[in-house]
Design an enzyme around this catalytic site. Structure first.
Site, mmCIF file in Angstrom:
data_model
loop_
_atom_site.group_PDB
_atom_site.id
_atom_site.type_symbol
_atom_site.label_atom_id
_atom_site.label_comp_id
_atom_site.label_asym_id
_atom_site.label_seq_id
_atom_site.Cartn_x
_atom_site.Cartn_y
_atom_site.Cartn_z
ATOM 1 N N ARG A 39 18.211 -12.408 59.248
ATOM 2 C CA ARG A 39 19.495 -11.781 59.592
ATOM 3 C C ARG A 39 20.123 -12.390 60.839
ATOM 4 O O ARG A 39 21.351 -12.435 60.962
ATOM 5 C CB ARG A 39 19.302 -10.282 59.770
ATOM 6 C CG ARG A 39 19.140 -9.592 58.445
ATOM 7 C CD ARG A 39 18.961 -8.124 58.601
ATOM 8 N NE ARG A 39 19.189 -7.451 57.332
ATOM 9 C CZ ARG A 39 19.107 -6.144 57.165
ATOM 10 N NH1 ARG A 39 18.802 -5.376 58.175
ATOM 11 N NH2 ARG A 39 19.321 -5.619 55.982
ATOM 12 N N LYS A 200 14.906 3.925 50.654
ATOM 13 C CA LYS A 200 16.121 4.612 51.111
ATOM 14 C C LYS A 200 16.794 5.289 49.916
ATOM 15 O O LYS A 200 17.862 4.891 49.457
ATOM 16 C CB LYS A 200 17.063 3.621 51.772
ATOM 17 C CG LYS A 200 16.605 3.213 53.164
ATOM 18 C CD LYS A 200 17.626 2.313 53.812
ATOM 19 C CE LYS A 200 17.032 1.593 55.000
ATOM 20 N NZ LYS A 200 17.678 0.298 55.236
ATOM 21 N N GLY A 353 17.073 -5.792 53.596
ATOM 22 C CA GLY A 353 16.161 -6.309 54.616
ATOM 23 C C GLY A 353 14.762 -6.531 54.076
ATOM 24 O O GLY A 353 14.190 -7.616 54.213
ATOM 25 N N GLY A 377 21.813 -1.552 50.756
ATOM 26 C CA GLY A 377 22.714 -0.479 50.356
ATOM 27 C C GLY A 377 24.164 -0.948 50.331
ATOM 28 O O GLY A 377 24.924 -0.616 49.415
HETATM 29 P P1 ADP Z 1 15.644 -2.782 51.328
HETATM 30 O O1 ADP Z 1 15.441 -2.961 52.815
HETATM 31 O O2 ADP Z 1 15.328 -4.025 50.570
HETATM 32 O O3 ADP Z 1 16.991 -2.213 51.000
HETATM 33 P P2 ADP Z 1 14.309 -0.217 51.434
HETATM 34 O O4 ADP Z 1 14.442 -0.242 52.908
HETATM 35 O O5 ADP Z 1 15.064 0.797 50.676
HETATM 36 O O6 ADP Z 1 14.588 -1.691 50.844
HETATM 37 O O7 ADP Z 1 12.786 0.024 51.015
HETATM 38 C C1 ADP Z 1 11.726 -0.788 51.437
HETATM 39 C C2 ADP Z 1 10.504 0.048 51.716
HETATM 40 O O8 ADP Z 1 10.192 0.858 50.604
HETATM 41 C C3 ADP Z 1 9.282 -0.785 51.987
HETATM 42 O O9 ADP Z 1 8.834 -0.516 53.289
HETATM 43 C C4 ADP Z 1 8.267 -0.293 50.956
HETATM 44 O O10 ADP Z 1 6.967 -0.192 51.447
HETATM 45 C C5 ADP Z 1 8.796 1.066 50.600
HETATM 46 N N1 ADP Z 1 8.334 1.542 49.280
HETATM 47 C C6 ADP Z 1 8.618 1.031 48.066
HETATM 48 N N2 ADP Z 1 7.994 1.718 47.097
HETATM 49 C C7 ADP Z 1 7.293 2.700 47.688
HETATM 50 C C8 ADP Z 1 6.436 3.753 47.220
HETATM 51 N N3 ADP Z 1 6.172 3.910 45.919
HETATM 52 N N4 ADP Z 1 5.891 4.574 48.129
HETATM 53 C C9 ADP Z 1 6.144 4.405 49.448
HETATM 54 N N5 ADP Z 1 6.944 3.443 49.961
HETATM 55 C C10 ADP Z 1 7.502 2.599 49.103
HETATM 56 MG MG MG Z 2 14.830 -1.685 54.387
#
Ligand code: ADP
Ligand code: MG
Length: 397
Positions: A39, A200, A353, A377
């Site tokens: 980033r 999220k 991220g 998001g």
């Molecule tokens: P991004 O940053 O790509 O938008 P998010 O921040 O929404 O993604 O989600 C990423 C997090 O979700 C990671 O830290 C991952 O460990 C967690 N995660 C994914 N699946 C699960 C699950 N089944 N239980 C707990 N945590 C999870």
């Molecule tokens: Mg994230």
């Protein structure tokens, strides 16, 4: 790009430029270093442009979720250090975002100097978009430049509010994100598959509704899948799950059924009762989850099913890991999906991220994808055709 104001529309020479970036990068607490600087890297062209055009560059970013309080481990010191190392520029970091001292420091700046202010989210007024706070923030600069695509879906003081008081422009990264994502918005090749996972849930769940008409296949994993499984009546044990999103989840599944969309949840999952590097895991059908089990990844049958659909898709949009992929026992699902998307000939767009970190971790190159977005998001909301506050304020009137 005719509709929003960009750096081409302004002479920045000698101006105090408040530059909002998304330097919300992962930091290893133990070693005290930034573990993925994607980033920061992504906004370097904008910083360089401003320095080369003799602006005074005042950098603002959030880091983590301090929820309006000062958290020592979330100061931007390490981020500023990494930023300086990567850019080769001398960077001065302050311990505050607003106030007399900040004003004094800014008044001493020469053209081409770079200042990094403190974590915007140390102030509760940031997320509230508090008008008094916004005014104070705006008083630090002559113009506002937004390069923080990752947070343009938030109506915060430093992402949107500030534009009420200052002439505002998109930075080069923001411009590039919009340019790359726009064609997809208009006329995507079908079938279009949307893969969403991660944690999220509240942010992501609503977006799915707006994707209903565009999307042919929804592949749902991660914590998001747990919420849908729960809403579909399954026992999810002690999994990460947002119980209060049950009704929204049910509505989405119903609508998908009505519109004859394929809304695919895992039919088997990896469970464990503990979250650790050497946790014992089981692959079980979703019907068998119970007690203190936690769903931490998609199962083997689900992976096969998802891969089949990825293979026949012409456009793939992916945000959010399929499981708790930071730990090896729960990373297989995300790894297999990442590889399959990378190998696909479809138009592939991914963002977020954690999703970007995954790509690096599994040794895949960003070149394998059509577009790699810094937003998770934000990317989803943009592609769903929603109006994003941080972009709306840059529109030409
Ligand atoms: P991004 O940053 O790509 O938008 P998010 O921040 O929404 O993604 O989600 C990423 C997090 O979700 C990671 O830290 C991952 O460990 C967690 N995660 C994914 N699946 C699960 C699950 N089944 N239980 C707990 N945590 C999870
Ligand atoms: Mg994230």
């Amino acid at each position: 790009m005719d509709s929003i104001k960009t750096l081409k529309d302004v002479n920045v020479k000698g101006k105090r430029v408040l530059l909002r970036v998304d330097f919300n990068v992962p930091i290893c607490e133990r070693r005290g270093v930034v573990t993925d600087n994607t980033r920061i890297q992504a906004s370097l062209p904008t910083v360089k442009y401003l320095v080369d055009h003799f602006a005074k560059v005042i950098v603002m970013s959030h880091l983590g979720r301090p929820e309006g309080k000062v958290k020592e481990n979330l100061r931007l010191c390490k981020v500023a250090k990494e930023f300086s190392k990567l850019s080769g520029y001398k960077v001065k970091k302050l311990n505050y975002l607003i106030g007399r001292d900040v004003k004094d420091e800014i008044s001493k700046m020469k053209n081409g100097d770079i200042l990094v202010l403190e974590n915007t989210r140390f102030y509760k007024e940031e997320e509230l978009n508090d008008p008094k706070f916004v005014k104070k923030l705006a008083s630090l600069g002559d113009i506002f430049v937004s390069d923080a695509f990752g947070v343009v879906h938030r109506k915060h003081a430093s992402t949107a509010g500030i534009a009420d008081y200052l002439p505002s422009y998109a930075g080069l990264l923001l411009e590039k994100e919009i340019r790359s994502l726009n064609p997809l918005l208009r006329d995507p090749k079908r079938p279009l598959t949307l893969i969403v996972g991660g944690s999220k849930i509240a942010t992501k769940i609503g977006v799915l509704q707006n994707f209903m008409d565009k999307t042919d296949y929804f592949l749902i994993g991660g914590g998001l899948a747990n919420t849908f499984l729960y809403a579909a009546g399954y026992n999810v044990g002690r999994s990460l799950c947002e119980i209060d999103k049950k009704e929204v989840a049910q509505e989405i599944m119903l609508e998908a059924e009505k519109k004859k969309k394929h809304f695919i949840l895992p039919n088997d999952v990896i469970v464990s009762s503990e979250i650790s590097d050497n946790a014992e895991t089981l692959c079980v059908p979703v019907q068998s989850v119970e007690g203190d089990m936690k769903i931490l990844d998609i199962g083997l049958m689900t992976i096969t099913r998802f891969l089949d659909i990825i293979k026949k898709s012409k456009t793939i949009v992916w945000n959010g890991p399929m499981g708790l992929c930071e730990l090896k026992p729960f990373s297989n699902g995300t790894k297999q999906i990442a590889k399959a998307v990378a190998e696909s000939d479809a138009t592939t767009i991914l963002g977020g991220g954690d999703t970007l970190e995954v790509i690096r971790k599994f040794g895949l190159s960003f070149d394998n994808f059509t577009h790699v977005s810094t937003g998770g998001g934000a990317m989803l909301e943009f592609l769903a055709g929603e109006k994003l506050p941080g972009i709306e304020v840059l529109k030409k009137k």
